[in-house]
Design a protein around this motif. Structure first.
Motif, PDB file in Angstrom:
ATOM      1  N   LEU A 243      17.277   8.981  -9.173  1.00  0.00           N
ATOM      2  CA  LEU A 243      16.975   9.654  -7.909  1.00  0.00           C
ATOM      3  C   LEU A 243      17.304   8.760  -6.719  1.00  0.00           C
ATOM      4  O   LEU A 243      17.736   9.245  -5.666  1.00  0.00           O
ATOM      5  N   SER A 244      17.099   7.458  -6.870  1.00  0.00           N
ATOM      6  CA  SER A 244      17.342   6.520  -5.769  1.00  0.00           C
ATOM      7  C   SER A 244      18.819   6.443  -5.396  1.00  0.00           C
ATOM      8  O   SER A 244      19.162   6.035  -4.286  1.00  0.00           O
ATOM      9  N   GLU A 245      19.683   6.822  -6.327  1.00  0.00           N
ATOM     10  CA  GLU A 245      21.121   6.729  -6.085  1.00  0.00           C
ATOM     11  C   GLU A 245      21.694   7.973  -5.420  1.00  0.00           C
ATOM     12  O   GLU A 245      22.892   8.034  -5.136  1.00  0.00           O
ATOM     13  N   LEU A 246      20.848   8.968  -5.163  1.00  0.00           N
ATOM     14  CA  LEU A 246      21.336  10.184  -4.508  1.00  0.00           C
ATOM     15  C   LEU A 246      21.764   9.886  -3.082  1.00  0.00           C
ATOM     16  O   LEU A 246      21.162   9.048  -2.397  1.00  0.00           O
ATOM     17  N   GLU A 247      22.778  10.585  -2.627  1.00  0.00           N
ATOM     18  CA  GLU A 247      23.304  10.368  -1.282  1.00  0.00           C
ATOM     19  C   GLU A 247      22.882  11.501  -0.358  1.00  0.00           C
ATOM     20  O   GLU A 247      22.283  12.481  -0.778  1.00  0.00           O
ATOM     21  N   GLY A 248      23.205  11.329   0.917  1.00  0.00           N
ATOM     22  CA  GLY A 248      22.983  12.419   1.867  1.00  0.00           C
ATOM     23  C   GLY A 248      21.695  12.326   2.646  1.00  0.00           C
ATOM     24  O   GLY A 248      21.195  13.335   3.134  1.00  0.00           O
ATOM     25  N   GLY A 249      21.126  11.140   2.798  1.00  0.00           N
ATOM     26  CA  GLY A 249      19.935  10.980   3.626  1.00  0.00           C
ATOM     27  C   GLY A 249      18.667  11.508   3.010  1.00  0.00           C
ATOM     28  O   GLY A 249      17.699  11.812   3.720  1.00  0.00           O
TER      29      GLY A 249
ATOM     30  N   ALA B  47       9.207   3.167 -18.890  1.00  0.00           N
ATOM     31  CA  ALA B  47      10.670   3.076 -18.927  1.00  0.00           C
ATOM     32  C   ALA B  47      11.304   4.424 -18.594  1.00  0.00           C
ATOM     33  O   ALA B  47      12.320   4.496 -17.889  1.00  0.00           O
ATOM     34  N   LEU B  48      10.702   5.522 -19.073  1.00  0.00           N
ATOM     35  CA  LEU B  48      11.198   6.859 -18.766  1.00  0.00           C
ATOM     36  C   LEU B  48      11.114   7.130 -17.265  1.00  0.00           C
ATOM     37  O   LEU B  48      12.071   7.600 -16.638  1.00  0.00           O
ATOM     38  N   VAL B  49       9.961   6.822 -16.663  1.00  0.00           N
ATOM     39  CA  VAL B  49       9.776   7.042 -15.224  1.00  0.00           C
ATOM     40  C   VAL B  49      10.756   6.188 -14.421  1.00  0.00           C
ATOM     41  O   VAL B  49      11.378   6.659 -13.457  1.00  0.00           O
ATOM     42  N   ALA B  50      10.906   4.922 -14.810  1.00  0.00           N
ATOM     43  CA  ALA B  50      11.803   4.025 -14.085  1.00  0.00           C
ATOM     44  C   ALA B  50      13.251   4.508 -14.162  1.00  0.00           C
ATOM     45  O   ALA B  50      14.012   4.387 -13.191  1.00  0.00           O
ATOM     46  N   THR B  51      13.645   5.060 -15.301  1.00  0.00           N
ATOM     47  CA  THR B  51      15.010   5.577 -15.450  1.00  0.00           C
ATOM     48  C   THR B  51      15.250   6.747 -14.506  1.00  0.00           C
ATOM     49  O   THR B  51      16.280   6.821 -13.830  1.00  0.00           O
ATOM     50  N   VAL B  52      14.288   7.662 -14.433  1.00  0.00           N
ATOM     51  CA  VAL B  52      14.420   8.802 -13.522  1.00  0.00           C
ATOM     52  C   VAL B  52      14.425   8.317 -12.073  1.00  0.00           C
ATOM     53  O   VAL B  52      15.222   8.784 -11.246  1.00  0.00           O
ATOM     54  N   ALA B  53      13.543   7.374 -11.759  1.00  0.00           N
ATOM     55  CA  ALA B  53      13.471   6.850 -10.386  1.00  0.00           C
ATOM     56  C   ALA B  53      14.797   6.225  -9.965  1.00  0.00           C
ATOM     57  O   ALA B  53      15.266   6.424  -8.838  1.00  0.00           O
TER      58      ALA B  53
ATOM     59  N   ALA C 190       0.817  -1.211   0.000  1.00  0.00           N
ATOM     60  CA  ALA C 190       0.000   0.000   0.000  1.00  0.00           C
ATOM     61  C   ALA C 190       0.852   1.262   0.000  1.00  0.00           C
ATOM     62  O   ALA C 190       0.411   2.316  -0.458  1.00  0.00           O
ATOM     63  N   LEU C 191       2.072   1.166   0.501  1.00  0.00           N
ATOM     64  CA  LEU C 191       2.943   2.337   0.616  1.00  0.00           C
ATOM     65  C   LEU C 191       4.019   2.379  -0.460  1.00  0.00           C
ATOM     66  O   LEU C 191       4.862   3.278  -0.448  1.00  0.00           O
ATOM     67  N   ALA C 192       4.012   1.400  -1.370  1.00  0.00           N
ATOM     68  CA  ALA C 192       5.059   1.335  -2.387  1.00  0.00           C
ATOM     69  C   ALA C 192       4.478   1.534  -3.779  1.00  0.00           C
ATOM     70  O   ALA C 192       3.371   1.073  -4.079  1.00  0.00           O
ATOM     71  N   ASP C 193       5.224   2.232  -4.606  1.00  0.00           N
ATOM     72  CA  ASP C 193       4.860   2.393  -6.011  1.00  0.00           C
ATOM     73  C   ASP C 193       5.262   1.123  -6.755  1.00  0.00           C
ATOM     74  O   ASP C 193       6.417   0.694  -6.687  1.00  0.00           O
ATOM     75  N   GLN C 194       4.321   0.515  -7.457  1.00  0.00           N
ATOM     76  CA  GLN C 194       4.587  -0.774  -8.071  1.00  0.00           C
ATOM     77  C   GLN C 194       5.610  -0.695  -9.191  1.00  0.00           C
ATOM     78  O   GLN C 194       6.388  -1.632  -9.392  1.00  0.00           O
ATOM     79  N   LEU C 195       5.640   0.413  -9.938  1.00  0.00           N
ATOM     80  CA  LEU C 195       6.568   0.510 -11.068  1.00  0.00           C
ATOM     81  C   LEU C 195       8.005   0.693 -10.605  1.00  0.00           C
ATOM     82  O   LEU C 195       8.916   0.011 -11.094  1.00  0.00           O
ATOM     83  N   THR C 196       8.220   1.600  -9.659  1.00  0.00           N
ATOM     84  CA  THR C 196       9.588   1.969  -9.284  1.00  0.00           C
ATOM     85  C   THR C 196      10.066   1.327  -7.988  1.00  0.00           C
ATOM     86  O   THR C 196      11.270   1.311  -7.726  1.00  0.00           O
ATOM     87  N   GLY C 197       9.128   0.820  -7.168  1.00  0.00           N
ATOM     88  CA  GLY C 197       9.498   0.291  -5.867  1.00  0.00           C
ATOM     89  C   GLY C 197       9.725   1.364  -4.822  1.00  0.00           C
ATOM     90  O   GLY C 197       9.980   1.055  -3.652  1.00  0.00           O
ATOM     91  N   LEU C 198       9.622   2.630  -5.193  1.00  0.00           N
ATOM     92  CA  LEU C 198       9.799   3.734  -4.237  1.00  0.00           C
ATOM     93  C   LEU C 198       8.559   3.883  -3.355  1.00  0.00           C
ATOM     94  O   LEU C 198       7.463   3.470  -3.749  1.00  0.00           O
ATOM     95  N   PRO C 199       8.688   4.499  -2.190  1.00  0.00           N
ATOM     96  CA  PRO C 199       7.499   4.858  -1.406  1.00  0.00           C
ATOM     97  C   PRO C 199       6.580   5.745  -2.241  1.00  0.00           C
ATOM     98  O   PRO C 199       7.048   6.569  -3.032  1.00  0.00           O
ATOM     99  N   ASN C 200       5.273   5.562  -2.038  1.00  0.00           N
ATOM    100  CA  ASN C 200       4.307   6.279  -2.882  1.00  0.00           C
ATOM    101  C   ASN C 200       3.759   7.514  -2.173  1.00  0.00           C
ATOM    102  O   ASN C 200       4.246   7.929  -1.116  1.00  0.00           O
ATOM    103  N   ARG C 201       2.707   8.097  -2.771  1.00  0.00           N
ATOM    104  CA  ARG C 201       2.123   9.321  -2.220  1.00  0.00           C
ATOM    105  C   ARG C 201       1.625   9.106  -0.788  1.00  0.00           C
ATOM    106  O   ARG C 201       1.794   9.987   0.073  1.00  0.00           O
ATOM    107  N   THR C 202       1.004   7.961  -0.521  1.00  0.00           N
ATOM    108  CA  THR C 202       0.502   7.702   0.831  1.00  0.00           C
ATOM    109  C   THR C 202       1.642   7.717   1.840  1.00  0.00           C
ATOM    110  O   THR C 202       1.539   8.318   2.915  1.00  0.00           O
ATOM    111  N   ALA C 203       2.755   7.047   1.500  1.00  0.00           N
ATOM    112  CA  ALA C 203       3.915   7.038   2.388  1.00  0.00           C
ATOM    113  C   ALA C 203       4.462   8.454   2.584  1.00  0.00           C
ATOM    114  O   ALA C 203       4.832   8.835   3.702  1.00  0.00           O
TER     115      ALA C 203
END
Length: 615
Positions: free
Chosen positions: A236-242, A227-233, A174-187
């Motif tokens: 972004l997921s590789e950014l450092e610094g918390g 594929a475009l969204v997944a590439t951007v995701a 419920a808290l994860a975006d299915q395409l990217t695996g990132l936390p979603n709007r609810t999270a």
């Protein structure tokens, strides 16, 4: 047995009611300890890293439970850690001397227990989920009564743990975006709400909008868009610094910096995003390396933080797509004005108060009207007619801009049909299109629909684009759109030439037929040698490339004479006529088929006088 049955019934009822695992396990331990005061109970779980995690041990000291937390299961990890590792029960009758408790024995002895019996808790797939243990205050092994207790309790714990895992799994989904695996709007919204009570710490928020996703979805399909969204995701997921990254919409991501964010930190983060995306290969997506627009804000109040970041992103998309803007208070006024303009134009479109005026383009050699340019006008509710400058902020909205283009195409096609029917064969009429028209695709089909409905040939409408629109829409989308128009015989004019940042490159890359020199050069060429040199150079370039050239903004006969001497073939400006309503423009064209420029000027003045007297 009746007591154990009562315990089981109560625990199953708690499971059915959705009681949290810790509270449920603690209740089970207390019920068992009340049933048999000679035992002390504990429930441990095994996490994904095969480490023990305390769930409940209400009669053992907090220090004992804390010492167990995170201990890896293994062949010599106390009673519970060893039972979980081996997958079978472990009975220790003397903790003080048993080698399995080496390094842990003093903790148990301090807690007042000297013996332990632990049994694995298994799931329905036989995977070890945790352990249930009975501790004793005297050296002994389990009694037959203990065996009945532990048999019933491990079964109940298995049911409770599997139920808890199912709830946790559903919550993760419920808290994860299915395409990217990132936390979603609810999270994202839950995390913002949780931060509300943290105190006055300034939190930073970036909203990242993926440029061109709708175009990709509409033209290449949703698989390419995904594929475009997944590439951007991934970038972004590789950014450092918390930084916490969320996908909160189809083309929008949120990045939270919870700890003392500063403008410098947000700018550095946005720069890192742009660098990472630019470093991707040009074939990374269907549009090449992805492009994003970013809005940022900093605030200690979460509700204000989100609103400010939304405003910054909105402003960035309207004015500086592909860049980063940090929220400033002045944005509220600018965006408020834009929203007012959007509402006003939207109402004018719905009530058919948008109209089109026509300005002549003449041959400088003999004053003959060569073509006309269609210019959008809006009739306000009080009856006054205003130019596009009055509603320019609304044109930064994609839906409004495209709706105005469609309405203009329909009116121009209908006007050409009406002039033809009146015995005045209309000249070619140019329609200005926006970056949104170029980017969304299908402009050729929209033009063809308007022409087909009016019963005119597609090539009788030409399309005018500006260099800034090309830059905003992106070269690939523009080339695709213009190629489709050219296949229908539509001529392309590059308007306001010289005001962009890659003018000569555009002449090489784009299939243009006409160059329109921006009025800024025409107005200065008599007083500024550099402007005159540029005009002469553009005339030479147009001849070399076999392109028609139109000088815009001609207001005086002196300017027209200079342009004639330079060999400029066509001109447009107030000297030859302002934009007029369709009926006046038709009469102007009817009377100026082969007149000179002076006659054109006189007739335009007459038309203006008639209009004013009629008003």
């Amino acid at each position: 047995m009746q007591a154990l049955q009562a315990i089981q019934n109560e625990i199953l009822e708690l499971v059915a009611r959705g009681e949290p695992l810790r509270a449920l396990a603690e209740r089970l331990c207390r019920l068992v300890e009340a049933h048999d005061p000679s035992v002390v109970c504990s429930v441990l779980s095994v996490d994904d890293e095969r480490r023990l995690r305390p769930v409940a041990a209400p009669s053992l000291s907090p220090r004992f439970s804390a010492s167990v937390d995170g201990v890896p299961i293994g062949p010599k990890a106390g009673s519970c850690g060893t039972a979980a590792f081996l997958g079978r029960e472990v009975v220790i009758e003397d903790i003080a001397t048993d080698p399995l408790w080496e390094g842990f024995a003093h903790l148990a002895l301090e807690a007042g227990v000297v013996a332990c019996w632990s049994r694995p808790i298994r799931g329905s797939d036989e995977k070890v989920l945790g352990t249930f243990a009975l501790y004793y205050r005297e050296r002994r092994g389990p009694s037959p009564a203990d065996r009945a207790i532990i048999e019933r309790c491990t079964h109940l714990c298995s049911i409770a743990m599997e139920h808890d895992l199912l709830i946790a799994r559903n919550r993760r989904l419920a808290l994860a975006d299915q395409l990217t695996g990132l936390p979603n709007r609810t999270a994202f919204e839950e995390d913002l709400a949780a931060m509300t009570g943290r105190g006055p710490c300034r939190t930073g928020l970036l909203l990242v909008d993926v440029d061109g996703l709708k175009i990709v979805n509409d033209t290449l399909g949703h698989a390419s868009g995904d594929a475009l969204v997944a590439t951007v995701a991934a970038a972004l997921s590789e950014l450092e610094g918390g930084t916490r990254v969320y996908r909160i919409g189809g083309d929008e991501f949120a990045l939270l910096r919870p700890d003392g964010a500063s403008p410098q930190a947000l700018r550095a983060l946005s720069s890192a995003i742009f660098r990472r995306l630019r470093a991707l290969p040009q074939n990374a997506t269907a549009l090449g390396a992805p492009s994003v627009t970013i809005g940022g804000a900093i605030d200690s109040e979460m509700c204000k933080l989100r609103r400010k970041a939304d405003l910054a992103l909105y402003h960035a998309k309207a004015s500086r797509r592909g860049s980063y803007l940090l929220f400033k208070e002045g944005m509220r006024t600018a965006i408020g004005s834009r929203l007012d303009a959007i509402r006003e134009v939207g109402a004018a479109l719905a009530e058919e108060r948008m109209t089109t005026y026509f300005q002549p383009i003449v041959s400088l050699a003999d004053g003959r009207i060569f073509a006309m340019e269609a210019l959008a006008r809006m009739r306000r509710e009080d009856g006054s007619v205003v130019t596009a400058g009055a509603f320019q902020p609304a044109l930064d909205d994609a839906a409004i801009a495209c709706a105005i283009t469609d309405a203009t195409l329909a009116r121009v096609a209908a006007t050409i049909r009406a002039w033809d029917d009146a015995g005045v064969v209309a000249p070619k009429i140019g329609v200005n299109v926006t970056a949104f028209d170029l980017a969304r695709g299908g402009l050729d089909r929209r033009l063809a629909r308007a022409c087909d409905k009016a019963g005119i040939a597609h090539h009788r409408i030409s399309v005018e684009i500006t260099e800034n629109a090309v830059l905003r829409a992106g070269d690939r989308a523009v080339r695709t759109t213009l190629a489709a128009l050219k296949r229908r015989g539509v001529r392309i004019a590059l308007d306001d030439f010289g005001t962009g940042f890659a003018s000569l490159t555009h002449l090489l890359d784009l299939p243009v037929d006409v160059i329109k020199i921006d009025r800024a050069f025409v107005s200065r060429m008599r007083t500024d040698a550099r402007a005159r040199t540029i005009v002469e150079a553009l005339l030479s370039i147009s001849r070399g490339l076999s392109l028609n050239l139109i000088a815009e903004g001609i207001e005086t006969e002196a300017q027209a004479q200079d342009l004639r001497r330079m060999g400029c073939p066509f001109g447009q400006g107030f000297l030859f006529g302002r934009a007029e309503a369709p009926e006046i423009a038709m009469e102007l064209y009817r009377r100026l088929g082969r007149r000179d420029a002076d006659a054109a000027q006189r007739t335009s003045a007459e038309a203006t006088a008639r209009r004013m007297s009629a008003a």
